[in-house]
Design an enzyme around this catalytic site. Structure first.
Site, short mmCIF file in Angstrom:
data_model
loop_
_atom_site.label_atom_id
_atom_site.label_comp_id
_atom_site.label_asym_id
_atom_site.label_seq_id
_atom_site.Cartn_x
_atom_site.Cartn_y
_atom_site.Cartn_z
N ASN A 144 -58.65 -13.50 -20.31
CA ASN A 144 -57.20 -13.55 -20.47
C ASN A 144 -56.62 -14.21 -19.22
O ASN A 144 -56.55 -13.60 -18.17
CB ASN A 144 -56.65 -12.13 -20.64
N TRP A 145 -56.22 -15.46 -19.38
CA TRP A 145 -55.73 -16.22 -18.22
C TRP A 145 -54.29 -15.85 -17.85
O TRP A 145 -53.77 -16.34 -16.85
CB TRP A 145 -55.81 -17.73 -18.50
N LYS A 146 -53.64 -15.05 -18.66
CA LYS A 146 -52.25 -14.65 -18.39
C LYS A 146 -51.41 -15.89 -18.08
O LYS A 146 -51.58 -16.91 -18.74
CB LYS A 146 -52.21 -13.58 -17.30
N GLU B 83 -57.85 -0.92 -22.31
CA GLU B 83 -57.50 -1.35 -20.96
C GLU B 83 -56.58 -0.31 -20.33
O GLU B 83 -55.36 -0.33 -20.58
CB GLU B 83 -56.77 -2.71 -20.99
N GLY C 268 -55.71 -5.31 -12.73
CA GLY C 268 -55.30 -6.06 -11.55
C GLY C 268 -55.21 -5.23 -10.29
O GLY C 268 -54.64 -5.66 -9.29
N HIS D 220 -51.02 -6.32 -25.57
CA HIS D 220 -51.50 -6.22 -24.19
C HIS D 220 -50.55 -5.35 -23.38
O HIS D 220 -49.34 -5.35 -23.63
CB HIS D 220 -51.61 -7.63 -23.57
N GLY E 92 -59.09 -10.38 -16.70
CA GLY E 92 -57.99 -11.19 -16.19
C GLY E 92 -58.42 -11.96 -14.95
O GLY E 92 -58.99 -13.05 -15.03
N GLY E 93 -58.18 -11.37 -13.79
CA GLY E 93 -58.38 -12.05 -12.51
C GLY E 93 -59.73 -12.75 -12.37
O GLY E 93 -59.80 -13.91 -11.93
N GLU F 252 -49.21 -5.68 -20.62
CA GLU F 252 -48.07 -6.39 -20.02
C GLU F 252 -47.00 -6.68 -21.08
O GLU F 252 -45.80 -6.70 -20.78
CB GLU F 252 -48.56 -7.66 -19.31
N SER G 104 -59.92 -4.72 -14.14
CA SER G 104 -60.67 -4.95 -12.90
C SER G 104 -62.18 -5.11 -13.13
O SER G 104 -62.99 -4.68 -12.31
CB SER G 104 -60.40 -3.85 -11.87
P1 13P Z 1 -57.78 -7.76 -14.58
O1 13P Z 1 -59.18 -8.12 -14.98
O2 13P Z 1 -57.14 -8.76 -13.66
O3 13P Z 1 -57.68 -6.34 -14.09
O4 13P Z 1 -56.89 -7.84 -15.92
C1 13P Z 1 -57.31 -7.15 -17.03
C2 13P Z 1 -56.49 -7.56 -18.19
O5 13P Z 1 -55.33 -7.24 -18.28
C3 13P Z 1 -57.12 -8.43 -19.19
O6 13P Z 1 -56.34 -8.50 -20.34
#
Ligand code: 13P
Length: 251
Positions: free
Chosen positions: A11-13, A168, A174, A98, A232-233, A100, A211
């Site tokens: 997930n590149w956000k 999640e 994050g 998600h 994500g990250g 967010e 994470s």
């Molecule tokens: P991180 O891997 O940066 O914690 O993000 C997780 C996430 O929200 C993937 O959708």
């Protein structure tokens, strides 16, 4: 050990514009090759969907999806992406609900359900994201919150739906804090029992996210109920992501 099929979702956000996405994939594809039994999925921002889909076109076991969708087919919804628009840009999947979307943009369980149904009706693979916030975990409400999000989010969904669930925990996203494999495994059991109660297949794939990195991915994938990861990250750098996707269950 027989390898279980695994799903790795990036997930590149709000990162990687079309040109950056192409550069990323050029690099990634020098380090990773498609593998039977493993799917690697990219969820770029909407503006980069077509660039990613074009670069991955025709390569098996890689796919591209939208990070969010609107449930309406078309109309005056400035800034929103419909299933038709996402598909037209090459998406074959979508993240829905998600954390967010839920906690930054205030998306409700009812809206999440409309998105899930619109995406499934439009022929997309849906990854429904669920997870509790820190205060909910500390109050012992994890199972109740996850069950509520599943029951609401999947209302009206048929047993044959092309569906994945991603657990999640919000406090792990994050933050560098991740659920222990035991904690994640316990919530995955809750998810499977709610799916059973809803008449949905208990072998629905369930991912873990929050994470995840190269150092903890193997431990997480070693848990029997964890069928992959949503990242994500650690998916933003092609080398790191290729290293992470090289993990196998139990390695
Ligand atoms: P991180 O891997 O940066 O914690 O993000 C997780 C996430 O929200 C993937 O959708």
């Amino acid at each position: 050990m027989t390898a279980r099929p695994l799903f790795f979702a990036a997930n590149w956000k709000m990162h990687l514009a079309p040109g950056e996405a192409r550069t990323y994939l050029d690099r990634f594809l020098t380090m990773d090759a498609p593998r039977d039994g493993r799917t690697v999925a990219f969820f770029p921002p909407a503006v980069s969907l077509e660039a990613v889909a074009t670069r991955l076109d025709g390569i098996p076991h890689y796919l591209v999806g939208a990070q969010d969708l609107h449930w309406e087919a078309k109309g005056a919804f400035t800034g929103a992406t419909s299933v038709h628009l996402a598909r037209g840009a090459g998406a074959s999947a979508a993240l829905v609900g998600h954390s967010e979307r839920r906690h930054v943009f205030g998306e409700t369980d009812a809206e999440t359900n409309k998105k899930v149904r619109a995406a499934l009706n439009g022929g997309l693979l849906v990854i429904l994201c669920v997870g509790e916030q820190l205060a909910e975990r500390e109050a012992g409400q994890t199972a109740a919150v996850v069950a509520r999000q599943l029951r609401a989010g999947l209302a009206g969904v048929a047993p044959g739906a092309d569906l994945i669930v991603a657990y999640e925990p919000v406090w792990a996203i994050g933050t560098g804090r991740n659920a222990t494999p035991e904690d994640a495994g316990a919530v995955h059991q809750v998810i499977r029992s709610v799916l059973a109660e809803m008449g949905l297949p208990t072998d629905t794939r369930v991912l873990y996210g929050g994470s995840v990195n190269q150092g903890n991915v193997a431990q997480l994938l070693a848990v029997p109920g964890i069928d992959g990861v949503l990242v994500g990250g650690a998916s933003l750098d092609p080398e790191t992501w290729a290293g992470l996707c090289a993990a196998t269950a139990g390695s």
